[in-house]
Scaffold this active site. Structure first.
Site, PDB file in Angstrom:
ATOM      1  N   HIS A 167       7.207   8.367  -5.542  1.00 21.80           N
ATOM      2  CA  HIS A 167       5.926   8.826  -5.007  1.00 21.80           C
ATOM      3  C   HIS A 167       6.147   9.397  -3.616  1.00 21.80           C
ATOM      4  CE1 HIS A 167       2.525   6.935  -7.573  1.00 21.80           C
ATOM      5  NE2 HIS A 167       3.582   7.161  -8.334  1.00 21.80           N
ATOM      6  N   TYR A 224      -5.799   3.957  -1.321  1.00 26.53           N
ATOM      7  CA  TYR A 224      -6.378   2.874  -0.510  1.00 26.53           C
ATOM      8  C   TYR A 224      -7.781   3.304  -0.095  1.00 26.53           C
ATOM      9  CZ  TYR A 224      -1.628   1.034  -0.049  1.00 26.53           C
ATOM     10  OH  TYR A 224      -0.365   0.535  -0.306  1.00 26.53           O
ATOM     11  N   PRO A 280      -0.900  -7.999   1.163  1.00 23.19           N
ATOM     12  CA  PRO A 280      -0.324  -6.963   0.296  1.00 23.19           C
ATOM     13  C   PRO A 280      -0.737  -5.541   0.677  1.00 23.19           C
ATOM     14  CG  PRO A 280      -2.073  -8.133  -0.822  1.00 23.19           C
ATOM     15  CD  PRO A 280      -1.827  -8.863   0.454  1.00 23.19           C
ATOM     16  N   LYS A 287       4.521  -4.762   1.552  1.00 23.61           N
ATOM     17  CA  LYS A 287       5.752  -5.097   2.267  1.00 23.61           C
ATOM     18  C   LYS A 287       6.450  -6.357   1.764  1.00 23.61           C
ATOM     19  CE  LYS A 287       5.713  -1.629   4.852  1.00 23.61           C
ATOM     20  NZ  LYS A 287       6.601  -0.605   4.267  1.00 23.61           N
ATOM     21  N   TYR A 331       5.280   2.878   6.197  1.00 20.99           N
ATOM     22  CA  TYR A 331       4.979   2.591   4.791  1.00 20.99           C
ATOM     23  C   TYR A 331       6.245   2.752   3.932  1.00 20.99           C
ATOM     24  CZ  TYR A 331       2.272   2.280   0.471  1.00 20.99           C
ATOM     25  OH  TYR A 331       1.758   1.870  -0.745  1.00 20.99           O
TER      26      TYR A 331
HETATM   27  C1  PHB Z   1       0.420  -2.734  -6.585  1.00 19.74           C
HETATM   28  O1  PHB Z   1       0.756  -1.719  -7.264  1.00 19.74           O
HETATM   29  O2  PHB Z   1       0.254  -3.874  -7.086  1.00 19.74           O
HETATM   30  C2  PHB Z   1       0.220  -2.556  -5.080  1.00 19.74           C
HETATM   31  C3  PHB Z   1       0.419  -1.309  -4.513  1.00 19.74           C
HETATM   32  C4  PHB Z   1       0.233  -1.154  -3.146  1.00 19.74           C
HETATM   33  C5  PHB Z   1      -0.133  -2.254  -2.371  1.00 19.74           C
HETATM   34  C6  PHB Z   1      -0.314  -3.517  -2.954  1.00 19.74           C
HETATM   35  C7  PHB Z   1      -0.141  -3.671  -4.323  1.00 19.74           C
HETATM   36  O3  PHB Z   1      -0.311  -2.105  -1.025  1.00 19.74           O
END
Ligand code: PHB
Ligand code: APR
Length: 389
Positions: free
Chosen positions: A72, A200, A292, A296, A384
């Site tokens: 990605h 997000y 989450p 990280k 990130y």
């Molecule tokens: C996930 O795909 O479970 C996931 C992706 C990004 C995050 C947290 C969880 O920041």
């Protein structure tokens, strides 16, 4: 029984460390409390920093990730249904891989089996002894009998609830913690992901996150109060709320379906210092927990493993303890950087029950700045995708 490194915990940190050590000719025994099926039943995050990707390849467990993982180049951030994109390649020349942690763990078990590594599952009541001597040892119960494992060193990779961190005396340890006043309700569904890239969403109703595992496996989250229970949320009620918080065009195209997994996880930031006590070295969730939001958790375990693996190699192959003596300080430097980024993302994107008008204005200002600033997006991208090891 004797080995060079006793690895407590057969999660991603313990398995990756054991795999790297074995490939370098350093012997390990992994002691895992649960069954392998139980470990592989855990649903965790799915974004790998480029450093983790390289380590998996270095460990010889990266082939399936390279075949089935998804590179990605960026993520989407939306504010009250209005999206913008952060392009990682444009901003910092790196990308991430979307590949489930469960699959990482599965691949590491397979790689360990392929080289005949010793993994003892259902090892109960693990206890660490004589950690401040040159001859530490570990006891555990298996099949109703008590066993002793003598070793040179102990790698405490047994997560937040493990036996390793508490083996460091309270008057030696300093724990730092922030618990957030909300949780994440997560759903796995055999549906197309809501968006092509991880999205997000900050919204006055609360945070939402649209992620994925593959083209027919979506991972979706919404922020919920800590008092909520999974049974309060039917699939339909979840999807309706999820839609309200997403960018409009994503919400309109959303394909919903029955949840195959649904759970609520609390969010906390936690760091325990130091990460060494005599011949015990903490690694991964045993020493730190991140919310989450910044994806990280697994990636921090990877940098701990990198530092500890290099340190053990220097000890055994170069007869040099500089890496071991510097491990805690070096690991903690990167941990605190990731801790800051995960905290910042969490503070910026979530709705806080007791936030003032000023707090909300600050959040909006952060998001507006991120949306419009090349510098801000470069900082976001390099954090990130993962700071250097
Ligand atoms: C996930 O795909 O479970 C996931 C992706 C990004 C995050 C947290 C969880 O920041
Ligand atoms: N004895 C032996 N094993 C134990 C004990 C114990 N006393 N306590 C816990 N364990 C095992 C757990 O069953 C688990 O399989 O240690 C393992 C720790 O694995 P994780 O908790 O996954 O931690 P880690 O390997 O550091 O990986 C960090 O996992 O929790 C996620 O979000 C986190 O992505 C991050 C990653």
């Amino acid at each position: 029984m004797r080995t060079q490194i006793a690895v407590i915990g057969g999660g991603p940190a313990g398995l990756l460390l054991s795999q790297l050590l074995n490939r370098a000719g350093i012997g390990t025994v992994v002691l895992e409390r649960q069954t392998r099926d139980y470990v592989l039943s855990r649903i965790r995050a799915g974004v790998l920093e480029y450093g983790m990707v390289e380590m998996l390849r270095q460990s010889g467990a990266g082939d399936r990730m390279d075949r089935e993982g998804f590179p990605h180049d960026g993520v989407c951030v939306s504010v009250d249904n209005q999206p913008f994109r952060v392009d990682f390649v444009e901003r910092c020349g790196k990308r991430v891989f979307v590949y489930g942690q469960t699959e990482v763990t599965r691949d590491l078990y397979a790689a360990q089996d392929a080289i005949g590594a010793t993994i003892i599952d259902q090892a109960a009541n693990v206890a660490l002894h004589d950690l401040t001597t040159d001859h530490p040892w570990v006891t555990f119960e298996k099949d109703g009998a008590e066993h002793r494992l003598d070793c040179d060193f102990v790698a405490g990779c047994d997560g937040f609830h493990g036996a390793s961190r508490p083996s460091i005396p309270d008057d030696v340890r300093t724990d730092y913690e922030r618990v957030y006043p909300f949780g994440w309700l997560g759903i796995m569904s055999e549906t197309p992901p809501a968006a092509e890239e991880v999205t997000y969403a900050s919204h006055s109703r609360g945070f939402a996150l649209a992620s994925m595992r593959n083209p027919m496996l979506a991972r979706s989250y919404i922020q919920v109060p800590l008092t909520d229970r999974v049974e309060d949320w039917s699939d339909d009620v979840f999807w309706d709320e999820f839609r309200r918080r997403l960018p409009h065009e994503v919400a309109e195209a959303l394909v919903t379906g029955p949840s195959i997994e649904k759970s609520i996880a609390p969010l906390r930031s936690f760091v325990s210092e130091p990460m060494r006590w005599g011949r015990l070295f903490l690694c991964g969730d045993a020493a730190h927990i991140v919310p989450p939001t910044g994806a990280k958790g697994l990636n921090l375990a990877a940098s701990d493993v990198h530092y500890l693996f290099e340190a053990f190699k220097r000890h055994y192959l170069d007869k040099d303890d500089g890496g071991l003596d510097g491990y805690s300080q070096k690991a903690l430097k990167r941990i605190w950087q990731a801790m800051r980024f995960s905290w910042w993302m969490t503070m910026m994107l979530h709705s806080f029950p007791d936030s003032s008008g000023f707090d909300q204005a600050m959040q909006k200002s952060e998001l507006d700045y991120l949306a419009g600033s090349d510098a801000a997006q470069k900082v976001f991208a390099e954090n990130y995708t993962g700071l250097p090891f």
